[in-house]
Design a protein around this motif. Structure first.
Motif, PDB file in Angstrom:
ATOM      1  N   UNK A   2       0.832  -1.204   0.000  1.00  0.00           N
ATOM      2  CA  UNK A   2       0.000   0.000   0.000  1.00  0.00           C
ATOM      3  C   UNK A   2       0.865   1.251   0.000  1.00  0.00           C
ATOM      4  N   UNK A   3       1.944   1.230   0.784  1.00  0.00           N
ATOM      5  CA  UNK A   3       2.843   2.388   0.836  1.00  0.00           C
ATOM      6  C   UNK A   3       3.491   2.630  -0.526  1.00  0.00           C
ATOM      7  N   UNK A   4       3.924   1.538  -1.177  1.00  0.00           N
ATOM      8  CA  UNK A   4       4.556   1.684  -2.496  1.00  0.00           C
ATOM      9  C   UNK A   4       3.554   2.214  -3.528  1.00  0.00           C
ATOM     10  N   UNK A   5       2.320   1.702  -3.476  1.00  0.00           N
ATOM     11  CA  UNK A   5       1.302   2.172  -4.413  1.00  0.00           C
ATOM     12  C   UNK A   5       0.938   3.629  -4.142  1.00  0.00           C
ATOM     13  N   UNK A   6       0.887   3.996  -2.846  1.00  0.00           N
ATOM     14  CA  UNK A   6       0.603   5.390  -2.492  1.00  0.00           C
ATOM     15  C   UNK A   6       1.683   6.323  -3.042  1.00  0.00           C
ATOM     16  N   UNK A  10       1.202   9.286  -5.840  1.00  0.00           N
ATOM     17  CA  UNK A  10       1.646  10.666  -5.601  1.00  0.00           C
ATOM     18  C   UNK A  10       2.584  11.141  -6.698  1.00  0.00           C
ATOM     19  N   UNK A  11       3.522  10.275  -7.086  1.00  0.00           N
ATOM     20  CA  UNK A  11       4.470  10.670  -8.136  1.00  0.00           C
ATOM     21  C   UNK A  11       3.736  10.949  -9.447  1.00  0.00           C
ATOM     22  N   UNK A  12       2.777  10.080  -9.773  1.00  0.00           N
ATOM     23  CA  UNK A  12       2.026  10.282 -11.008  1.00  0.00           C
ATOM     24  C   UNK A  12       1.232  11.584 -10.968  1.00  0.00           C
ATOM     25  N   UNK A  13       0.642  11.862  -9.812  1.00  0.00           N
ATOM     26  CA  UNK A  13      -0.136  13.101  -9.670  1.00  0.00           C
ATOM     27  C   UNK A  13       0.747  14.325  -9.850  1.00  0.00           C
ATOM     28  N   UNK A  14       1.896  14.320  -9.205  1.00  0.00           N
ATOM     29  CA  UNK A  14       2.778  15.488  -9.245  1.00  0.00           C
ATOM     30  C   UNK A  14       3.497  15.636 -10.585  1.00  0.00           C
ATOM     31  N   UNK A  15       3.533  14.552 -11.381  1.00  0.00           N
ATOM     32  CA  UNK A  15       4.162  14.642 -12.699  1.00  0.00           C
ATOM     33  C   UNK A  15       3.198  15.144 -13.767  1.00  0.00           C
ATOM     34  N   UNK A  88      -8.901  -3.499  -2.183  1.00  0.00           N
ATOM     35  CA  UNK A  88      -9.035  -2.621  -1.016  1.00  0.00           C
ATOM     36  C   UNK A  88      -7.741  -1.852  -0.783  1.00  0.00           C
ATOM     37  N   UNK A  89      -6.607  -2.499  -1.039  1.00  0.00           N
ATOM     38  CA  UNK A  89      -5.327  -1.820  -0.894  1.00  0.00           C
ATOM     39  C   UNK A  89      -5.141  -0.720  -1.921  1.00  0.00           C
TER      40      UNK A  89
END
Length: 235
Positions: A2-6, A10-15, A88-89
């Motif tokens: 979940x942490x890795x996917x989060x 975030x990286x995709x959003x900020x890019x 769910x994750x």
């Protein structure tokens, strides 16, 4: 996982340049413009809570809907569904990434507001504001996933942007409800955007009613999330 996917979300959003425009440039630009130019006859104490509501709507509804819609159309969700990460994750990771972006938005908007002369609020005001942000996030995320889970990606893009523009103009975020026709203002108060703007404004105003807008947001959150869970198609 979940942490890795989060972190990936975030990286995709900020890019994505369009995401930064929607979540940061437009809210900060509107606050800068209306906070320095007397166009809508509103003080910065009125504008900051409204812009905070706009930021929540931008990230939790419009940004989430568009990104999820295209991920579904391109088969990304299907491939993730076949990975060890449970659905769910994946939903939890998307939720955490939305909250992280909102935290950044809130910090930047509040700092700009303080520069423009916003008075802020006491501890009670901030606690209430966080409660409203949580309720607003749930309500708008439900609407965003409801669109993304049923419509084609192009239709989701058009619907999310159109709804964003309408709610921005008629929900009291920037333009005071007293400037709108009475019937339209009454409708705006039961919209999630209107309830969030009103709740945040009353929270920072130390004394305004907060129960009714909180109840409106809670109803929108329950109904929209239930509808999204029932109708969402992963492929």
């Amino acid at each position: 996982m979940v942490a890795a996917q989060t972190a990936m979300e975030l990286r995709l959003t900020l890019r994505r340049g369009e995401s930064l425009l929607l979540t940061l440039a437009i809210p900060l630009g509107l606050l800068s413009f209306f906070g320095t130019v007397d166009v809508v006859d509103a003080s910065v104490d009125f504008l900051v809570p409204g812009i905070l509501a706009l930021a929540v709507m931008s990230t939790a509804m419009t940004g989430l809907a568009i990104a999820t819609g295209f991920e579904r159309q391109y088969g990304v969700l299907k491939r993730l569904g076949a990975s060890p990460l449970p659905r769910s994750g994946l939903l939890l990771a998307k939720t955490l990434s939305v909250l992280a972006v909102e935290a950044l938005q809130l910090v930047l908007i509040c700092l700009l507001g303080l520069v423009l002369g916003w008075r802020g609020g006491a501890l009670r005001a901030w606690v209430l504001a966080l409660v409203f942000v949580g309720l607003g996030t749930a309500a708008f995320a439900g609407l965003g996933l409801l669109m993304a889970g049923r419509l084609r990606a192009e239709a989701t893009l058009a619907a999310a942007n159109g709804l964003y523009l309408v709610l921005l103009l008629v929900s009291g975020m920037v333009v005071p409800l007293t400037s709108l026709p009475r019937a339209l203002a009454s409708v705006a108060r039961v919209l999630p955007s209107g309830a969030l703007a009103e709740g945040l404004r009353n929270a920072f105003d130390n004394g305004g009613p907060v129960v009714r807008p909180a109840f409106v947001l809670l109803v929108w959150a329950v109904v929209s999330l239930a509808a999204a869970a029932r109708t969402f198609r992963w492929e």
